[in-house]
Design an enzyme around this catalytic site. Structure first.
Site, PDB file in Angstrom:
ATOM      1  CD  GLU A  60      -1.390  -2.452   1.683  1.00 16.23           C
ATOM      2  OE1 GLU A  60      -0.181  -2.535   2.005  1.00 16.23           O
ATOM      3  OE2 GLU A  60      -2.139  -3.437   1.675  1.00 16.23           O
ATOM      4  CB  ALA A 101       9.195 -35.588 -14.826  1.00 16.51           C
ATOM      5  CD1 TRP A 130      18.260 -34.745 -18.096  1.00 16.73           C
ATOM      6  CD2 TRP A 130      17.198 -34.854 -16.153  1.00 16.73           C
ATOM      7  NE1 TRP A 130      19.120 -34.279 -17.128  1.00 16.73           N
ATOM      8  CE2 TRP A 130      18.485 -34.324 -15.934  1.00 16.73           C
ATOM      9  CE3 TRP A 130      16.360 -35.000 -15.065  1.00 16.73           C
ATOM     10  CZ2 TRP A 130      18.948 -33.971 -14.663  1.00 16.73           C
ATOM     11  CZ3 TRP A 130      16.825 -34.649 -13.813  1.00 16.73           C
ATOM     12  CH2 TRP A 130      18.096 -34.138 -13.626  1.00 16.73           C
ATOM     13  CB  THR A 159      15.054 -39.589  -4.562  1.00 15.39           C
ATOM     14  OG1 THR A 159      13.803 -40.188  -4.887  1.00 15.39           O
ATOM     15  CG2 THR A 159      15.364 -38.504  -5.560  1.00 15.39           C
ATOM     16  CG  ASP A 195      17.419 -39.542  -9.112  1.00 15.17           C
ATOM     17  OD1 ASP A 195      17.581 -40.671  -9.590  1.00 15.17           O
ATOM     18  OD2 ASP A 195      16.328 -38.937  -9.120  1.00 15.17           O
TER      19      ASP A 195
END
Ligand SMILES: NC(=O)C1=CN([C@@H]2O[C@H](COP(=O)(O)OP(=O)(O)OC[C@H]3O[C@@H](n4cnc5c(N)ncnc54)[C@H](OP(=O)(O)O)[C@@H]3O)[C@@H](O)[C@H]2O)C=CC1
Ligand SMILES: Nc1c(N[C@@H]2O[C@H](COP(=O)(O)O)[C@@H](O)[C@H]2O)[nH]c(=O)[nH]c1=O
Length: 598
Positions: free
Chosen positions: A85, A196, A212, A238, A242
């Site tokens: 504001e 993904a 990927w 993971t 990875d």
């Protein structure tokens, strides 16, 4: 009507025309469309800081003149910077007089200084349209009451303005502050599960290789998602498969903490996540798991937190208490299933790549949920489909954003300070994040202080945090140390000052002054003493806590905070209590403060 599209800039050098073309006959509908459009715009710009600063309440403000011209806009950049504001009326200048201010959310006056409300009143705004009331109980309704008390017309969407288009506008306000609303209504942060997968529903090959599945464009999009989160979480497997980095590589700005959840602590000795030079890693585990390896990781600077019962809900409650608003889950299907079953996942982002890899045992995004019939399927709400490069991004909510059912306020709506925390009734007052009750006690509160420098002249520091962090490198005869001091001093927000100071201390411990450990309490004391001396409303707030124990509710900072189970030394709370005693005349100011003196 012309509405401008999502620009990152929030200052306009000249007013932007956004006129209604309504005739008198459909005036009410046109007025609602205009109000709705500007509230949506306020929500849109409120989101501008996402990815650049830590998730925090998102505020946007649009000022429109009676003829529908946008005269100024502003959004909160970071916790502890100028209110939306204030920025909007500065941008609008004299056009503010007689104009309407559109706010996606009622201002949260957590610092006792009413800067947002004062800015609107002093600028001569006559009408304020509020998208949603502040969701935190101790702030809910305060600013609206104050604005109305000062003669401004305040229309709250859903209460004073009801229609289908106003409902859409309200929804955009709920969405832009979903993490805060979750904080207000549940004990866990807002959690997003992202994965993904291939067109045949796999997140890796049978051997566990996944680099990927989605395209580069999609992975860049993930960096943005990471930047909008306080933390990213993966499971132990993971990390083993990875060796991820889990950094937000979207071009500067906020970098989320990395969290690993492991029951066995069977983690590799060398891993990218153990490199904490840019960003910290926290491993959460079962109490007692591989203590010697825990020590090894701790020696690399990785924080380890043990749980009696390690499950997603307990872990999320812990991070909620640590002040985290938003978590991104980038784990595999095993932990994802466990998190969904625990009810802690609110939203899903699924990148679907047009690839097929097959594999009977190749992992899928969500493991066992124990469902036997399709009628048990979890349906996503507000689903969006978007093409990202060659991939399709499907997102939607697993749980709706809790609706803050509009309530018509009673005469004596909420008090300024949550009455359930009246100091005279409670013996311990906890403070931590600036948006919580007593948030002004936090070093991140936006109260500049004036401190003498070496030559006796006074310099202004944007917050106690700026002053404290910069002093780590003060007086060190190295050009880089001097450079650090200057950079921290001009950091845009206390959060940025803290990030710079901590990361520089980690990366270049040689630049930290040699007497820092012995001196830091005194540096903090002086900065706090100045803050509570120059702001009367802060001093009043501090004095109003007389008789209560003040504890900084940080579960992880065992020096300045109180710790998870009261094991922290709470030096910040202790300093505030000392300063309170001095103001009350119960003791005199010491010449120098040390740990032993507290
Ligand atoms: N395409 C994509 O988007 C992604 C793909 N992947 C791929 O997925 C595969 C790994 O999948 P997955 O094994 O499911 O990995 P997860 O990330 O789900 O890790 C599972 C591990 O999480 C830990 N854990 C701790 N608490 C719990 C709990 N309450 N419930 C469940 N797990 C818990 C355990 O670690 P511990 O054994 O150490 O005790 C468990 O073995 C890899 O091949 C990886 O490449 C992974 C992430 C995203
Ligand atoms: N394979 C896969 C993803 N995998 C996720 O990204 C992590 C690796 O991140 P980083 O090391 O920072 O690049 C990995 O551990 C897993 O959580 N993500 C995606 O967007 N698309 C992909 O195809």
């Amino acid at each position: 009507m012309v509405l401008f599209s999502g620009t990152k800039s929030y200052f306009y050098s000249s007013p932007i025309v956004c006129k209604s073309t309504a005739s008198n006959s459909n005036h009410s509908h046109a007025a609602h469309s205009l109000d709705s459009a500007y509230i949506k715009r306020a929500a849109q710009i409120a989101d501008n800081s996402a990815g650049f600063t830590s998730p925090h309440p998102n505020f946007g403000c649009v000022i429109a003149t009676p003829s529908g011209v946008v005269a100024g806009e502003g959004y909160l950049y970071a916790q502890g910077t100028k209110a939306a504001e204030v920025l909007a009326v500065e941008a609008a200048g004299s056009f503010s007089k007689g104009s309407t201010a559109y706010l996606n959310m009622e201002p949260g006056d957590c610092h006792g200084d009413q800067s947002a409300v004062s800015a609107l009143v002093q600028a001569g705004i006559t009408r304020v349209v509020v998208g949603i009331r502040h969701p935190l109980q101790h702030l809910h309704g305060n600013a609206i009451r104050s604005l109305r008390g000062q003669g401004l017309q305040v229309d709250v969407v859903g209460e004073d303005l009801k229609s289908k288009i106003m409902e859409e506008a309200r929804k955009s306000c709920l969405l832009v502050n979903a993490p805060l609303i979750h904080r207000a209504t549940s004990r866990v942060p807002f959690s997003v599960l992202k994965y993904a997968m291939t067109l045949d529903g796999k997140i890796a090959t049978t051997s566990g290789h996944a680099a990927w599945i989605s395209s580069k464009k999609s992975r860049n999009r993930v960096f943005e998602l990471r930047g909008r989160s306080d933390a990213i979480i993966v499971g132990g497997n993971t990390v083993r498969k990875d060796n991820p980095r889990l950094t937000a590589r979207h071009g500067g700005g906020h970098t989320p903490i990395r969290i690993v959840m492991t029951q066995t602590f069977n983690l590799p000795e060398e891993a990218n996540l153990w490199d904490i030079s840019d960003v910290s890693t926290i491993v959460v585990t079962q109490r007692g798991a591989r203590r010697s390896f825990q020590k090894l990781l701790a020696s690399k600077g990785v924080e380890v937190v043990e749980f009696d019962i390690l499950n997603p809900r307990e872990v999320m409650e812990y991070f909620h208490d640590r002040g985290y608003l938003s978590i991104l889950w980038e784990c595999g299907g095993t932990l994802a299933a466990s998190a969904i079953s625990s009810g802690v996942i609110h939203k899903v982002f699924a990148f679907v790549a047009p690839k097929i890899i097959g594999g009977k045992n190749a992992p899928s995004p969500v493991g066992e949920l124990g469902m036997v019939e399709m009628s048990q399927a979890l349906d996503l709400i507000d689903v969006c489909f978007e093409q990202v490069g060659p991939d399709m991004l499907i997102s939607g909510f697993l749980q709706p954003v809790p609706d803050l059912v509009p309530v018509i306020p009673s005469e004596d709506e909420t008090f300024a300070i949550d009455p359930s925390i009246t100091p005279y009734e409670s013996r311990i007052i906890f403070f931590y994040k600036t948006w919580d009750p007593y948030g002004a006690f936090s070093n991140f509160s936006p109260h500049p202080i004036q401190m003498p420098d070496g030559s006796g002249a006074y310099a202004t520091w944007s917050s106690v945090e700026h002053y404290y962090q910069a002093h780590k490198f003060m007086g060190v005869d190295e050009p880089m140390a001097k450079d650090c001091v200057e950079k921290i001093k001009s950091a845009k927000s206390p959060e940025e000052a803290a990030r710079m100071g901590r990361s520089m201390q980690k990366q270049r411990p040689d630049l930290v002054r040699s007497d820092w450990e012995g001196l830091k309490i005194d540096v903090m004391y002086r900065a706090l003493k100045c803050k509570f001396s120059i702001y009367p409303h802060l001093q009043s707030m501090l004095l109003s806590t007389a008789g209560s124990v003040l504890v900084e509710a940080s579960p992880h900072d065992l020096f300045w905070g109180g710790g998870r189970e009261g094991e922290g030394l709470n030096y910040l709370g202790r300093l505030l209590m000392l300063i309170r005693s001095e103001f009350l005349g119960e003791c005199s100011s010491p010449s120098e403060i040390t740990c032993e003196a507290l």
